[in-house]
Design an enzyme around this catalytic site. Structure first.
Site, PDB file in Angstrom:
ATOM      1  N   GLU A 158       2.001   9.022   0.974  1.00  0.00           N
ATOM      2  CA  GLU A 158       2.837   8.735   2.248  1.00  0.00           C
ATOM      3  C   GLU A 158       4.336   8.808   1.723  1.00  0.00           C
ATOM      4  O   GLU A 158       4.502   8.826   0.500  1.00  0.00           O
ATOM      5  CB  GLU A 158       2.454   7.037   2.592  1.00  0.00           C
ATOM      6  CG  GLU A 158       1.159   6.899   2.277  1.00  0.00           C
ATOM      7  CD  GLU A 158       0.687   6.702   1.168  1.00  0.00           C
ATOM      8  OE1 GLU A 158       0.009   7.181   0.443  1.00  0.00           O
ATOM      9  OE2 GLU A 158       0.849   5.337   0.961  1.00  0.00           O
TER      10      GLU A 158
ATOM     11  N   CYS B  39       0.430   6.612  -2.768  1.00  0.00           N
ATOM     12  CA  CYS B  39      -0.141   7.868  -3.018  1.00  0.00           C
ATOM     13  C   CYS B  39       0.859   9.256  -2.443  1.00  0.00           C
ATOM     14  O   CYS B  39       1.537   9.800  -3.284  1.00  0.00           O
ATOM     15  CB  CYS B  39      -1.284   8.118  -2.288  1.00  0.00           C
ATOM     16  SG  CYS B  39      -2.336   6.431  -2.661  1.00  0.00           S
TER      17      CYS B  39
END
Ligand code: SF4
Lengths: 801, 296
Positions: free
Chosen positions: A436, A434
């Protein structure tokens, strides 16, 4: 469905097909792995797994669909999730007959498939990673897991994932070069040495793995040729011949064209997900490593931007066909069945120049054009990014499917350098999954974190003398109950003490999980493609990667801040609420009119995170910092075994975990009712940020974002009309630039709100108080409008969408 | 007195702005979307739907201001002599006392919070209302402090105030947004209680002072939404040389809910005007050489 997106006939057909094919399960891989594990039981684990991978790649069904330009498949059919028995079988057996009845993310395996799963599974019972994980898990930690304060199930029932391999290197040197490299290091081993004998198993298995990948690609070379021979349509015949030729070439040598490079990238994406079912396998900086090929082809006149777009569109459709079946409890943490296959574009070059190129645009547009949930597109913002590119991003955001998300170079790069990442690598980071981040091809698994820690539960334990109200157990004795605390400071001490305990518990669980994964399911190919595994002769999990950092995932950030602020202000400072009253109401979930009255006071008369109010923002920061500082003390199982780092940092990329995590938390002092969702990521609690998006930005920026390198997730909702006009888009751009360049925000993503949401907002306004709609000549909070006006806007929104 | 501070406003002046809503207005436009802005005194919003029936307000009442009835809590507005008695007592915020004395220092601090957004978007603070020029002392005090901090100021005004109120403020104001409802004095007065002579005087004064202004016309069905009136207004504006932009604002009824909460009737229709219904006037104004847009 009609082709409303203006896609080519081919792309439209393929898109429709992937969207309309019901997900099922494929057992081919599971059958082969079971056979191999049984046949080679005595073999060292890596070699056994390499053989299993090899046999799978040699024997699995492959196909090329009508019109496909990029080829490759994960399993025997589109949308068929492979079954990975070595990780877990029990939940599968338990849920097999329920899979098609799930309220979301259902799978529809046939009775034959179910029978095969039932036939394969008995062998695995007691041998899977989850079995071994629970066997290794200290009793108290197992109880904490069972209590639901920490969630780590997905780590034991799946492979690792959350990684991007070194595409740059693969595309530059080609697969044969890997065999040479393996040979080079292998020949130096002194097999009388214990460590080298272990490495020998690494090299042996990696060699098998690379050759298996080559075989897999060769199979497509042959299949395309076979289909070409049977093809009557001359155009299609030529296409198939080209596919065949491309596959033949890249099976051994580095790709020479954009088409070949993209095809290779897709093969890797698929095969790495056959090897392991860890999700969030990401593409890294695709616009950077593919650009030299594109540029060369364009100059040579062998590609047009249109054809490159079509190839990219075909690729996105292929990766949407990748499916993963998770247990129901794990599914609730990943609602919508995402694979989080991230593509990152934009950002800077190593020397700090704007890295946006023509391919960045093509990737952005093609994702906008296919409008699917995969890939997960991230744009790296930096202060010298052109207005033009940002505007194009905003136009895609406006389409309303939540992409692209932005990550911010201005905070991520310095943050990485501070962690000890070399400058050159720091400038080359990409998003994983997502939001990170990691350095693609050089970083171990799970920069995104492993365990979910439920801050809501920890806070309640702090208020109850350490008693976990959910399970009725005391895992760590507390410092008194809410009614015992004479000052707010005492309460904060109690929080600090509890959260430190649970931080340690979370890391201990990670250590157990990592040990089991390392010993039982090393990833062969994935390790081959991450620096410096081959050089070191180690799998990633053994410390083969250059860098290794992971983050925990904390859920309920805003609830923590809001709860503390409410207690501090209303109980200790204003004394509007007594400690006894609050304690009683938390226990009985704000029962009756008196309870509701108290809840309303908590909701309406205490500051809330997301409104640029230092009172709560700084309190949250302080409370969060106790956890972050504690995490600094711990290290991963790779510590001292090679990689730079091996430390922990914080992270809030908690995907859809806020909903199931909330469902196990009683009432909280922020006025949240028991078992309702917690706040998502680092976003404010739903409906509590009433001053608009700029105030939210300011609040977020007060958190120690440079220490939350696992991601500071912020989701904002806008109504489509808010950014309809060009002038409005410019204002959004100014707002984003401010957030990133001045306030050093970490990340933001947009939800351009649909009619359904507006309807829901009308029904449950308290949950949507932050929803902004564009009215006639001004913007307003939707829930402030009268019902008939809301109807009017709902009607118009439907009209414009 | 002010009644609201609204951050992230993108359509009341340049860039990203914070609006300070002054409380009190000489006009009484029936379409006003902020009816709580009209009175110079405190108002009470009562939103029955939010009420949870906790009886707190009844307990506080001295003179049956709030009473319990079969249909829930009911408000007797005529009995309220001290609205502040009810400030912050309703847990559910079903009762809200509207209006707050200006604390310049506190307010400036609040407005400064958005500083970075103003700077990057060319925005600033907009005084709106109500009628900001109806409270010239407060306006000047606030404007002075904001200017010291280098924050740009826009004022949204109906101009129906003595010229002196405006004159003293001119040097602080970077952007004038003038809401002009009509040029027919009689009609204006009948519907809005406005004094066109005063408005016209101020308009001419601003022109004489060479202050560029943006004119915003709310286009209201049954009032000025017809060719004769609109042409008359546009023709009139054409006689000025200090108009930088003209905004035509289509009628909407978004304030309707607030009338209910004030215990007042909303007298106009609910149906909004569509943008397209303003097209002819856009063309008409543009042909006159006035830079015109629909919406603001
Ligand atoms: S105080 Fe508010 S919630 Fe309670 S009865 Fe009065 S209006 Fe209703």
């Amino acid at each position: 469905m009609k082709n409303e997106l203006g896609l080519s006939e081919r792309v439209h057909y393929l898109r429709e097909k992937v969207l309309s094919t019901k997900p099922t399960i494929c057992v081919e891989r599971a059958k082969i792995y079971t056979e191999v594990y049984q046949k080679y039981e005595a073999f060292p684990v890596p070699v056994k797994r390499a053989i299993a991978l090899k046999e799978t790649l040699e024997r699995m069904t492959i196909y090329i669909d009508r019109g496909e330009l990029v080829v490759g498949n994960l399993s025997s059919r589109i949308n068929a999730a492979p079954f990975f028995p070595e990780y877990s079988v029990t939940w599968m057996l338990d849920e097999l007959d329920e899979l098609d009845k799930r309220p979301g993310d259902a799978f529809y395996p046939s009775e034959e498939i179910k029978a095969e799963i039932r036939a394969i599974s008995p062998y695995w019972i007691g041998k899977t990673t989850i079995d071994k994980g629970y066997a290794l898990m200290p009793k108290e930690l197992k109880e904490i897991l069972d209590a639901g304060i920490i969630k780590a199930e997905g780590n034991l029932t799946s492979g690792d994932g959350h990684i991007a391999v070194n595409h740059q290197k693969i595309l530059t040197v080609g697969l044969n070069a890997y065999l040479d490299e393996i040979q080079f290091y292998r020949s130096k081993l002194k097999l009388w040495d214990w460590a080298d004998l272990k490495k020998e198993q690494f090299y042996k298995s990696v060699e098998i793995g690379i050759k298996a990948l080559q075989t897999y690609i060769r199979r497509y070379e042959a299949l395309a040729l076979e289909l070409a021979e049977k093809e009557n349509d001359e155009t299609r015949r030529q296409e198939l011949l080209l596919i065949s030729k491309n596959c033949g070439h890249i099976a051994e040598k580095p790709p020479e064209t954009f088409y070949q490079a993209l095809q290779m990238t897709l093969f890797l994406q698929l095969v790495l997900q056959i090897e392991s079912n860890g999700h969030s396998l990401s593409f890294g900086r695709m616009d950077q490593y593919l650009y030299p090929f594109y540029e060369r082809d364009l100059k040579a006149g062998i590609i047009t931007p249109e054809f490159a777009m079509e190839l990219l569109e075909c690729t996105w459709i292929k990766i949407l066909g990748v499916k993963k079946v998770r247990s129901w409890s794990h599914t609730r943490f990943s609602a919508g069945g995402p694979l989080y296959q991230n593509v990152t574009i934009g950002g800077q070059t190593v020397d700090g120049r704007d890295a946006v190129n023509e391919l960045s645009y093509l990737i952005l547009w093609s994702v906008g054009k296919t409008r699917l949930t995969q890939p997960n597109l991230s744009v790296r913002f930096h202060k010298n990014m052109s207005d033009h590119f940002m505007m194009e991003c905003i136009k895609v955001i406006e389409m309303g499917f939540g992409m692209p998300a932005f990550n911010n170079d201005e905070i991520v790069i310095p943050g990485l350098i501070k962690l000890g990442v070399e400058k050159e690598d720091a400038y080359n980071y990409s998003a994983i999954g997502c939001i990170e981040i990691a350095v693609p091809g050089k970083w171990g698994y799970r920069c995104t974190g492993m365990s979910f820690l439920n801050f809501g539960r920890v806070l309640l334990a702090a208020l109850n003398d350490g008693l976990d109200t959910g399970s009725g157990k005391t895992f760590h004795p507390g410092k008194g109950k809410l009614v015992d605390f004479e000052s707010f400071d005492q309460l904060m001490e109690a929080w600090k003490d509890q959260v430190k305990f649970y931080a340690k518990a979370a890391v201990t669980i990670d250590t157990v999980v990592d040990t089991v994964l390392e010993e039982n399911v090393p990833d062969i190919l994935c390790s081959a493609f991450v620096d410096d595994c081959i050089e070191k002769g180690k799998f990633i999990k053994e410390g083969g990667s250059k860098y290794d950092f992971i983050s925990g995932l904390q859920v309920g950030i805003a609830n923590l801040g809001n709860s503390l602020a409410a207690i501090k202000k209303l109980v200790f400072e204003e004394k509007r609420i007594s400690k006894e009253e609050l304690a009683k109401n938390l226990e009985n979930n704000f029962e009756g009119v008196e309870g509701e009255k108290l809840r309303q006071v908590l909701l309406n008369y205490a500051p809330k995170f997301g409104n640029d109010d230092d009172y709560v923002d700084l309190l949250l920061k302080e409370a969060y910092m106790y956890f972050i500082e504690e995490m600094d003390k711990y290290h991963t199982t790779r510590f001292g075994r090679g990689p730079i780092g091996c430390g922990y940092y914080a992270g809030t990329s908690s995907i859809s975990a806020n909903v199931p995590s909330g469902s196990v938390v009683g009432a909280t002092p922020d006025g949240r009712k028991a078992y309702t969702p917690l706040a998502e990521g680092c976003s404010p609690s739903s409906g509590t940020d009433i001053l608009g998006p700029t105030a939210v930005f300011k609040s977020i920026a007060k958190l120690p974002t440079d220490k939350i390198m696992g991601g500071v997730l912020l989701n904002q909702k806008l109504s489509p009309a808010v950014i309809k006009e060009e002038a409005d888009k410019r204002k959004l751009m100014a707002m984003l630039r401010t957030f990133f360049a001045d306030l050093k925000g970490w990340h933001v993503q947009y939800n351009i709100v649909s009619r359904e949401t507006l309807l829901a907002a009308k029904k449950e306004p308290e949950k949507y108080r932050d929803l902004i709609v564009r009215v006639a000549g001004y913007s307003a909070f939707f829930t402030n409008l009268s019902p008939d006006t809301q109807d009017d806007i709902i009607a118009r929104t439907e009209h414009t969408l | 007195m002010i009644f609201n501070v609204q951050r992230f406003s993108t359509h009341d002046g340049n860039g990203i702005r914070t609006i300070v809503f002054f409380k009190g207005c000489p006009l009484r436009c029936p379409w006003c979307s902020n009816p709580e802005s009209q009175s110079f005194d405190y108002d009470i919003f009562f939103d029955k739907q939010k009420c949870i029936g906790c009886m707190e307000c009844v307990k506080v009442s001295r003179n049956k201001e709030f009473i319990r009835t079969d249909e829930g809590i009911s408000i007797n507005r005529d009995n309220i002599t001290d609205p502040l008695l009810f400030k912050d007592i309703c847990p559910a915020k079903a009762i809200q006392v509207i209006g707050e004395e200006i604390d310049v220092e506190k307010l400036v601090k609040e407005l400064e919070k958005e500083r970075v957004f103003y700077d990057n978007s060319g925005g600033g603070v907009t005084f709106s209302g109500g009628e900001p020029f109806a409270q010239p002392e407060q306006l000047i005090m606030l404007a002075k402090e904001l200017k010291k901090k280098g924050i740009s100021i826009a004022v949204e005004t109906c101009l129906d105030v003595p010229w002196e109120n405006i004159e003293v403020a001119i040097k602080y104001v970077d952007e004038f947004l003038i809401d002009l409802k009509h040029v027919n004095g009689k009609k204006l007065n009948e519907v809005t209680c406005g004094n066109f002579a005063q408005i016209e005087y101020n308009l001419r004064k601003l022109e004489a002072e060479k202050v560029p202004v943006t004119i915003r016309i709310p286009v209201i069905p049954g009032f000025n939404h017809n060719a004769d009136d609109m042409h008359a207004i546009i023709d009139y504006l054409d006689s000025f040389n200090n108009i930088s932009e003209l905004h035509l604002l289509p009628y909407h009824s978004f304030g309707k809910g607030k009338y209910q909460q004030l215990g007042r009737d909303y007298k106009l229709r609910t149906e909004a005007l569509d943008k397209s219904e303003l097209e002819p006037f856009l063309v008409y104004a543009n042909n006159k050489g006035l830079k015109t847009v629909i919406g603001g």
